[in-house]
Design a protein around this motif. Sequence first.
Motif, PDB file in Angstrom:
ATOM      1  N   VAL A 145       0.839  -1.201   0.000  1.00  0.00           N
ATOM      2  CA  VAL A 145       0.000   0.000   0.000  1.00  0.00           C
ATOM      3  C   VAL A 145       0.872   1.248   0.000  1.00  0.00           C
ATOM      4  O   VAL A 145       0.602   2.226  -0.705  1.00  0.00           O
ATOM      5  N   ALA A 146       1.957   1.211   0.794  1.00  0.00           N
ATOM      6  CA  ALA A 146       2.867   2.356   0.857  1.00  0.00           C
ATOM      7  C   ALA A 146       3.479   2.645  -0.506  1.00  0.00           C
ATOM      8  O   ALA A 146       3.616   3.811  -0.908  1.00  0.00           O
ATOM      9  N   LYS A 147       3.842   1.603  -1.244  1.00  0.00           N
ATOM     10  CA  LYS A 147       4.413   1.796  -2.582  1.00  0.00           C
ATOM     11  C   LYS A 147       3.377   2.389  -3.540  1.00  0.00           C
ATOM     12  O   LYS A 147       3.718   3.223  -4.394  1.00  0.00           O
ATOM     13  N   VAL A 148       2.140   1.979  -3.397  1.00  0.00           N
ATOM     14  CA  VAL A 148       1.094   2.542  -4.248  1.00  0.00           C
ATOM     15  C   VAL A 148       0.882   4.013  -3.903  1.00  0.00           C
ATOM     16  O   VAL A 148       0.681   4.861  -4.792  1.00  0.00           O
ATOM     17  N   VAL A 149       0.938   4.357  -2.621  1.00  0.00           N
ATOM     18  CA  VAL A 149       0.816   5.752  -2.205  1.00  0.00           C
ATOM     19  C   VAL A 149       1.953   6.570  -2.796  1.00  0.00           C
ATOM     20  O   VAL A 149       1.742   7.687  -3.305  1.00  0.00           O
ATOM     21  N   ARG A 202       4.024  10.294  -7.192  1.00  0.00           N
ATOM     22  CA  ARG A 202       4.789  10.440  -8.443  1.00  0.00           C
ATOM     23  C   ARG A 202       3.858  10.843  -9.585  1.00  0.00           C
ATOM     24  O   ARG A 202       4.202  11.722 -10.395  1.00  0.00           O
ATOM     25  N   LEU A 203       2.680  10.231  -9.652  1.00  0.00           N
ATOM     26  CA  LEU A 203       1.722  10.618 -10.689  1.00  0.00           C
ATOM     27  C   LEU A 203       1.298  12.075 -10.527  1.00  0.00           C
ATOM     28  O   LEU A 203       1.086  12.785 -11.508  1.00  0.00           O
ATOM     29  N   ALA A 204       1.180  12.506  -9.268  1.00  0.00           N
ATOM     30  CA  ALA A 204       0.776  13.884  -9.001  1.00  0.00           C
ATOM     31  C   ALA A 204       1.911  14.864  -9.215  1.00  0.00           C
ATOM     32  O   ALA A 204       1.682  16.075  -9.278  1.00  0.00           O
ATOM     33  N   ARG A 251      -6.008   9.953 -10.346  1.00  0.00           N
ATOM     34  CA  ARG A 251      -6.158   9.188 -11.591  1.00  0.00           C
ATOM     35  C   ARG A 251      -6.254   7.711 -11.225  1.00  0.00           C
ATOM     36  O   ARG A 251      -5.324   6.926 -11.381  1.00  0.00           O
ATOM     37  N   PHE A 252      -7.410   7.328 -10.712  1.00  0.00           N
ATOM     38  CA  PHE A 252      -7.558   5.986 -10.155  1.00  0.00           C
ATOM     39  C   PHE A 252      -7.618   4.915 -11.239  1.00  0.00           C
ATOM     40  O   PHE A 252      -7.502   3.729 -10.919  1.00  0.00           O
ATOM     41  N   GLY A 253      -7.780   5.322 -12.480  1.00  0.00           N
ATOM     42  CA  GLY A 253      -7.641   4.337 -13.552  1.00  0.00           C
ATOM     43  C   GLY A 253      -6.218   3.815 -13.614  1.00  0.00           C
ATOM     44  O   GLY A 253      -5.978   2.603 -13.756  1.00  0.00           O
TER      45      GLY A 253
END
Length: 797
Positions: A481-485, A490-492, A501-503
């Motif tokens: 979960v931490a890596k996804v956060v 990074r996306l932001a 951008r949850f897609g």
Amino acid sequence: MPTVTPLPPEKLRYTCDTTGFTFETTAELQASTRIIGQPRGTRAIAFGVGIQSQGYNIFVLGSTGTGRATAIRHFLQEQAAGKPTPPDWIYVHNFAALHQPRAILLPSGEGSKFQARMAKLINDLRQDLPQAFATEMYQNAIAGIQQALEEQQNVLLRVLSEKAKGQGFALVQTPSGFMVAPTADGRQLSPQELNALRQQMAPEQQAQLEETHRTLVAELADLIQQMHHMEIEARQQMKDIDREVATTAVQHHFDDVKKTYEQDEEMCLYLDEVHQDVLAQIDDFVPPVDVQHTEEIDLRRYQVNVLVNNSDTQGAPVIHEMNPTFHGLFGRIEYEMETGHVFTHFTNIKGGSLHAANGGYLIINAHDLLKNSGAWEALKRALKEGKIYVQTPVPVEQGQFVAKSLDPEPIPLHVKIVLMGSLSLYYSLYAADEDFSALFKVRADFDTVMFRDQEAMQAYADFIAARCREEGLAHFDRTAVAKVVEYGSRLADYQHKLSTRFGDIAGLIREASYWAGVNGRTVTTGADVQQALQERTYRANHAEEHILEEMLRGTLFIATEGSVIGQVNGLSVADFGDYAFGQPGRITARTFMGDDGVIHIERETEMSGPLHDKGVLTLQGYLGGTYAQTQPLSLSASITFEQNYGGVDGDSASSTELFALLSSVGNIPFKQELAVTGSVNQRGEIQPIGGVNEKIEGFFRLCQARGLTGTQGVIIPASNVDHLMLHEDVVTAVAEGKFHVWPITTIDEGVELLSGMPAGTRSKDGSYPQGTVHHIVQARLLELAEALSNFGNGNDD
């Protein structure tokens, strides 16, 4: 000499602290379908859903990939659950106007029940009516009428026959009917015998014979007319009996059906019409015995077309129309072909998504809607009129055969439309379409980022849990979960924010779960997420590796050590849609005597965009403000992106171009182990740019491939520090002192880093201290100006 210090490793990337999570895996969490990180948009949608006034449809603004469609659908489903279920709609035959089928409203779930009741009614009538007409009593009644008719006709014929016989004639029946013929000795005369007889008669006798024949023929005609009237009366008597028998046979069937709808005036009216039509068309149920039918009798006029069936709907419907064509929205009329003839029937009317969403919500992608000819205009018309018309919008082409069609009764429309589109499309429609602002009064903004706090990170975890449950994916532990956060930051492109951008987030979740399975794990870990990111990069970075190979082979000229006059490493971003990467590029400047100012080769060859041209023109303002307060500014300089064949736009390289120009003017070597990115204004302030992470990583990859020396690094705007979410290997190299990232706020700070010399502070008289970069550049500019001025005078002498 430089006063700027490189950034420490902890400033280069946000690292999510797993101790803030209270779960071990997402299996412990409740899956959530709520809209995440969109308080403004959610509030606007709630307002649009709540207000029932006309025109308050919703336009959701935002970029694709934010998961807005799924989130909005779940949000609307929650809102719709507590609302009443809308009614069913059926189409039935219009006995008064055959081409205009009637639309009837029924309570939800009653449409299919009524359809079944009508099918059973007609089936029962097809069984009961023939039995009713097969009874002995009915047969005797019909036989009695027929016998009485026959006896009456026989009496009339017998009287006329006796009269004719007494006058020498006979009543003869032929295949074409009765006729009067002369006789002799009780035998009908042949034409030859009749001619012979006439020759023997006197003229007076012949006239009398013909007069008698005419009189009998006239009487026969009257008799036949009388017999015809008798047959009509007999048939009417039989029809009356048929109707009485049929009425007795069908009455209880209709009474049973009408009991269910006795409070519905429209339904009672329709059932009465069906009742009367059945009695008027008894032959369709009981064909006369003397009539041979070669094809099945069509009883489809009694069928029920259930256009909208809400029997399984709980609350208000929420429909997401993925293909908003005209027919997809408004339905269609299908056609049949038989023996070369094209025809249709009201049972061929099919509903669209507007019918399905009526009484609820319809979600449509605005871009897809506008691609379909006629769909947008028809939707606006339906919203303004509050009616759904099932029509065929296709224009008739020359020579095209058109079958007779239907004009179904329109259905009242009560729906909330939710359009999704980009900001540019919203403003285009607002400006160009006068109906748009009146029909879509609610604007719901969906942002692509949200602030990162513990609540937002928990929302990410809940989203992961929802995806895992809905799609059967391996649940994530806290490290995953931490890596996804971190990927969200990074996306932001912002350490303190997360992407909405949850897609894209959902794609990473699926891929990480896959690699967890490949690695033999039932729970996804941070290593699996990292592998998913690495595999994703490997699938997409072929072009990046090819360019890096060209740099390493020396085909693309990029220096990463030494110092060169008039040459600085710039940074750009190559974006291929699904993958973007940083690309170093050599920027060079040459200065010489003249008064043409700064010439950019890309601009002169029309290879640059307007934003880049603006950045170049800004350089002239900086030079004048910095060096020409007490002396003229007279020079010619050319600047270019070397080996650039694809054009350039944006002003993120304007500071790099200025550094190259200052190096060239002052003949000062600038370090090649550094790369620079940043926009500059006329005051020499460094402004933020985009793609800072990709740019740093692009130069790092080149330095890493050639070997990190410990002096290499990238100069960035200080205002971009919060945007840093660099790859772990860059952070590791910085921690080991092998690579550096310098944040600067002014051109002076960058000059000192690149030259190793002080930039210099201007004194009150406009001069700079000796031994500084600005002093050298100012002195050289004065030399160029004086040389240009003296050059012309010297030639005259």
